[in-house]
Write a protein that holds these residues in place. Structure first.
Motif, PDB file in Angstrom:
ATOM      1  N   SER A   1       4.925   5.275   2.166  1.00 15.42           N
ATOM      2  CA  SER A   1       5.200   6.613   2.694  1.00 15.42           C
ATOM      3  C   SER A   1       5.943   6.549   4.019  1.00 15.42           C
ATOM      4  O   SER A   1       6.686   7.474   4.365  1.00 15.42           O
ATOM      5  N   LYS A   2       5.768   5.461   4.779  1.00 17.00           N
ATOM      6  CA  LYS A   2       6.461   5.323   6.062  1.00 17.00           C
ATOM      7  C   LYS A   2       7.913   4.899   5.872  1.00 17.00           C
ATOM      8  O   LYS A   2       8.747   5.161   6.744  1.00 17.00           O
TER       9      LYS A   2
ATOM     10  N   SER B   1       0.831  -1.209   0.000  1.00 16.59           N
ATOM     11  CA  SER B   1       0.000   0.000   0.000  1.00 16.59           C
ATOM     12  C   SER B   1       0.865   1.257   0.000  1.00 16.59           C
ATOM     13  O   SER B   1       2.019   1.242   0.446  1.00 16.59           O
ATOM     14  N   GLU B   2       0.276   2.339  -0.477  1.00 15.84           N
ATOM     15  CA  GLU B   2       0.990   3.618  -0.494  1.00 15.84           C
ATOM     16  C   GLU B   2       1.247   4.120   0.924  1.00 15.84           C
ATOM     17  O   GLU B   2       2.214   4.845   1.161  1.00 15.84           O
ATOM     18  N   GLU B   3       0.413   3.717   1.850  1.00 17.31           N
ATOM     19  CA  GLU B   3       0.615   4.126   3.244  1.00 17.31           C
ATOM     20  C   GLU B   3       1.905   3.540   3.788  1.00 17.31           C
ATOM     21  O   GLU B   3       2.695   4.236   4.448  1.00 17.31           O
ATOM     22  N   ASN B   4       2.145   2.249   3.515  1.00 14.63           N
ATOM     23  CA  ASN B   4       3.400   1.632   3.962  1.00 14.63           C
ATOM     24  C   ASN B   4       4.601   2.222   3.232  1.00 14.63           C
ATOM     25  O   ASN B   4       5.679   2.371   3.810  1.00 14.63           O
TER      26      ASN B   4
END
Length: 713
Positions: free
Chosen positions: A514-515, A509-512
């Motif tokens: 970005s982290k 995912s893009e959330e992971n």
């Protein structure tokens, strides 16, 4: 891989008529003491020292008119002098400041000299035509000493070479007595030369040239035959029974494309040789570099005019007499590996297999019985340690603390391991520390020292085979940052693990993303993330006067890439961070046979996304008219096309049946057809030029410079 670099002319040679009056080609090209200097002996009367990089002579000497140099001049490393023999028996010794050979030291020997051989840190060796060998200094003390005959009367020395083995000089020379050849080895400890018989080839072909190198205290002899076969034999230095004539076993090494009646051969590296042979099909001489481990052609160069089929190699350069000049061809040789032969190896600036330390497992297996070394005070990375025994104890304590210390202290413990870099088991220390961290991560789900794992992965010392569980853990944790470090620094990642990384990079995912701390500098110059609003505007149909214009999707003549304004970036189907991760997969070495089955396990959405990204990279390469992407990673267009072919081969049925993949397949189809049409036109031009060349009359020689105009239409 091995390849030729851009060559240049070192010097001009005497004309063909003058050379034939003396001998064919040069007598020799030898090292001249200092690096980047060579000693060139022509076929007549002259010896010249050249500065190779400057392409200029440093000194030149010639014997009198009527005298003839009969063996190549050499440099005496012990005294800094030059030595040459003329008229078979007359020996001359001189220095750089001597002007004329008539005024230098002269000694007349009692027997004919066959060859001089110069070796570093020792006196040159003098090989007589009768097979006797003398050190130069011993010979100069009594030039008229009696020289015994070693070889038989009907044998003639045709090749010789000297080496240093175990600090002592070694000489090997080969004699010919049709149809047999005999190999002689000499060293100071022998009471006599050792003689062995080289069996003739079963197909009746003759040996054209020899080359040799010292390997494992034995002479590795390579032979080039007129049939085009290159064969190999091992010659031992152990004394043999002179009553029985030992026979040398010859094994096949590789087969050249064509037989030849003349040729030359040199050994460039443990796995590479260079051959110079005439090509009957092309009517040209061809210089080739071959990989003997995998029997593959690495690079080749054709000469417009005939050469003298002579070849020398010094200091990473090949020397070839061609027409009336001496050419210098620098070359590069990388360590041979299956990945490099298949063209899937890493680029030169990335971590190479030779950077991985090789462990002394025998010493490690018995380390508990090893005596404790004496104490010594030294500094390692700015800190003083007392002894090797204390370092080992500290290392054991670190491994124990890794299993119990809080996560906040793990980074400091890993840093302490770097203090053992001078231990012989440093690589094993890192692998055990990595194994300890991974084991604890599996036991304690909340424990995951990512920064320490990244530091271990990017050390350049570990490999997948030393800690295979590390990448498995990172895949489970979806730790894309550590996986990227492993892909960059591990050189032995299996294809199934590489495919698992590709799946994760496509689906995470893009959330992971970005982290994760991912450096995007390498791809930022050519990856532009797509804007949803711009994409909607680009995909909206254009309506003119109440109807949409017909599409040209089915046209074979439509060029795949539309003209793009200069300075604009194509929108990427993936984000910048995901693109960097995918590039790390593209740059990893692999074997097609092992990777192809695992690519079939990709989901259809992942296949379409990855193919779209590969198509995007190819558009960038086409826009820049280059073979590499502009980023620091130096991703090549060949790698992109290879991956595109693999994806289509593995998932073609799925793509054909998938409606959303049809636009992408049409785009790729247009590209293939346009390329076929382009190369078809090139073939027509090539045919026209060939016919024009045949129809031209043989042009007369207009001197050294002329301009000719070819009218095509």
């Amino acid at each position: 891989m091995a390849a030729f670099c851009e060559g240049f002319m070192l010097c001009g040679l005497v004309s063909g008529a003058e050379r034939r009056r003396h001998r064919d080609g040069l007598q020799g090209v030898e090292e001249a003491g200092e690096r980047d200097t060579v000693l060139v002996t022509d076929g007549g009367r002259t010896v010249t020292v050249y500065k190779v990089s400057d392409q200029r002579p440093l000194g030149s000497w010639a014997v009198r008119q009527g005298q003839q140099i009969t063996c190549p001049a050499v440099y005496n490393h012990s005294s800094g002098e030059y030595v040459v023999v003329h008229d078979e028996k007359v020996l001359r010794v001189w220095r750089d400041d001597d002007v004329s050979l008539d005024k230098v030291f002269k000694a007349t020997l009692s027997a004919d000299v066959c060859r001089l051989h110069s070796l570093p840190d020792t006196e040159p060796l003098v090989l007589f035509r009768g097979g006797a060998v003398r050190h130069l200094d011993v010979l100069l003390t009594n030039p008229q000493q009696e020289i015994e005959r070693i070889v038989r009367e009907d044998e003639k020395i045709i090749w010789s070479q000297a080496f240093i083995d175990g600090g002592q000089p070694v000489l090997i020379f080969i004699t010919e007595k049709n149809p047999d050849c005999f190999v002689y080895t000499w060293r100071p400890t022998f009471s006599a030369c050792q003689r062995r018989r080289l069996l003739p080839a079963e197909d009746g072909s003759s040996v054209l040239h020899f080359a040799a190198v010292i390997k494992n205290r034995m002479v590795s002899l390579v032979l080039l035959y007129s049939s085009g076969h290159v064969r190999h034999s091992e010659v031992s230095f152990t004394p043999c029974d002179q009553e029985e004539e030992p026979q040398l076993l010859v094994s096949h090494l590789l087969k050249l494309p064509e037989p030849a009646d003349t040729g030359a051969l040199v050994i460039l590296h443990n796995s590479y040789i260079a051959t110079l042979t005439p090509s009957a099909a092309r009517q040209k001489d061809c210089l080739c570099i071959w990989n003997t481990s995998f029997q593959t052609l690495q690079d080749s160069k054709e000469f417009s005019q005939k050469t003298w089929t002579q070849l020398w190699s010094y200091d990473g350069k090949l020397y070839v007499p061609h027409a009336n000049s001496l050419l210098v061809l620098p070359y590069t040789c990388e360590p041979s590996s299956l990945a490099s032969v298949l063209g899937k190896g890493r680029e030169a600036h990335q971590s190479a297999p030779e950077a991985v330390t090789i462990m002394n497992w025998e010493a490690l297996a018995g380390k508990t019985e090893q005596p404790k070394p004496p104490a010594s005070r030294r500094t390692v990375r700015g800190k003083k340690v007392q002894s090797r025994g204390e370092e080992t104890t500290s290392y054991s304590d670190i491994l124990s603390d890794i299993q119990t210390a809080p996560e906040t202290q793990i980074h400091a413990l890993v840093q302490r391991i770097w203090m053992t870099t001078e231990l012989p088991h440093f690589q094993l220390a890192l692998s055990r520390a990595t194994h300890g961290l991974v084991t604890r991560c599996r036991k304690e789900p909340t424990f995951y020292p990512q920064s320490s794992l990244i530091k271990l992965a990017e050390s350049g010392v570990l490999s997948y085979s030393l800690c295979p569980e590390l990448m498995t853990l990172c895949l489970e944790k979806q730790d894309v940052q550590t996986l990227q470090m492993c892909l960059e620094h591990f050189v032995d990642i299996p294809e199934d693990v590489l495919c698992s990384c590709l799946k994760l990079f496509l689906s995470v995912s893009e959330e992971n993303l970005s982290k994760a701390t991912i450096s995007t500098k390498s791809a930022a110059c050519y990856i532009k993330e797509s804007d949803p609003t711009e994409e909607a505007m680009d995909t909206a149909p254009v309506i003119q006067n109440g109807f949409s214009p017909p599409t040209a999707e089915d046209s074979c003549d439509v060029q795949m890439l539309e003209k793009i304004p200069k300075g604009t970036k194509l929108s990427s189907p993936v984000t910048l961070r995901r693109a960097v991760l995918l590039n790390s997969v593209l740059l990893s070495p692999y074997s097609e046979s092992f990777l192809l089955p695992h690519l079939k396990d990709l989901a259809s959405e992942q296949v379409v996304l990855f193919l779209s990204y590969l198509n995007h990279l190819y558009k960038i390469c086409s826009e820049n008219v280059g073979l590499n992407l502009p980023g620091e990673e130096r991703l090549s267009v060949t790698q992109v096309i290879d991956w595109m072919n693999l994806m289509l081969d593995a998932n073609f049925t799925v793509l054909v049946l998938l409606p959303k993949a049809k636009p992408l397949l049409r785009t790729l189809q247009k590209f293939v057809r346009s390329q076929m049409k382009f190369f078809s036109e090139l073939n027509k031009i090539e045919g026209s030029l060939s016919e024009l060349q045949k129809s031209r009359r043989v042009s007369q020689n207009h001197g050294r410079y002329s301009i000719e105009v070819l009218e095509l239409y």
